[in-house]
Design an enzyme around this catalytic site. Sequence first.
Site, PDB file in Angstrom:
ATOM      1  N   PRO A   1       0.830  -1.213   0.000  1.00 25.06           N
ATOM      2  CA  PRO A   1       0.000   0.000   0.000  1.00 25.06           C
ATOM      3  C   PRO A   1       0.862   1.261   0.000  1.00 25.06           C
ATOM      4  O   PRO A   1       1.880   1.331   0.689  1.00 25.06           O
ATOM      5  CB  PRO A   1      -0.812  -0.108   1.297  1.00 25.06           C
ATOM      6  N   GLU A   2       0.474   2.222  -0.803  1.00 24.68           N
ATOM      7  CA  GLU A   2       1.194   3.499  -0.840  1.00 24.68           C
ATOM      8  C   GLU A   2       0.380   4.545  -0.081  1.00 24.68           C
ATOM      9  O   GLU A   2      -0.710   4.271   0.406  1.00 24.68           O
ATOM     10  CB  GLU A   2       1.430   3.897  -2.301  1.00 24.68           C
TER      11      GLU A   2
END
Length: 281
Positions: free
Chosen positions: A2-3
């Site tokens: 996840p960013e």
Amino acid sequence: MPELPEVETVRRGLRPVMEGRSFGKVEQRRANLRFALPSGFARRLTGRAVVALTRRAKYLLAHLEDGQVLLMHLGMTGRFAIGEDAAAPAPVHEHVVFHMRQGARIGYRDPRRFGVMDLIAGADLAEYPPLAALGPEPLSEAFDAAALQAALAGRRTTIKAALLDQRMVAGLGNIYVCEALFRAGMRPTRETAEVARERGADGGLARLAEATKAVLREAIASGGSSLRDFAGADGALGYFQTRFEVYGREGERCLRFGCEGMVERIVQQGRSSFFCPVCQR
Ligand SMILES: [Zn+2]
């Protein structure tokens, strides 16, 4: 992995079931995730209310009424799922469950266990090692052309590497750096020393700061809408598919209006960079 936009979307999803609510039962099924969970983890959370759920870079921070902060990082494969408190069997790889007193069941699954949960004193937050050296939040006012110029001064590297450096700007990963550079019309291989000279209202630095904010804001906005659809399915927060302009589009036509370029992929510091050789200079 996840960013930042996904972590921000997770924060927005968890807020309604955490903020202003208190931990009832806390189930801890393992001694460790990436690191050992702090001693007395469940006991120290139980009964405590969450005053605010904030984010710093890719860390979620639940500020508790007693001054402690529950720090959470999703690692590579971590995700939270919100459900009703029910007696259904626990999903595989679910390591921690927060049963909030007001009803929500927040399960944390993490097959690869690169996630992190820790409890720290609020007063020590700024000095906490992973947070202490972080640069400004890209969506804050502190991140602008002047901040970029100060951070780039004296650096001898590429603009791609500089943007991935967490001391320069917090929380940016490979995908959004590629997208921001495309939006700014800047080639990922540009030397920082050269970019640092492009000050002024329409200089490269100003375009880059604005482009970075724009791609993150748009991703968060689209994540927010996909979250609503997604949460109906299995209640899981943490990953969404965004349509990228260059990332993962090697060999495809540039999406900039009127541009005839084809997206190229090169490897920098072992990571793929995608760019349009025509409109990124
Ligand atoms: Zn192009």
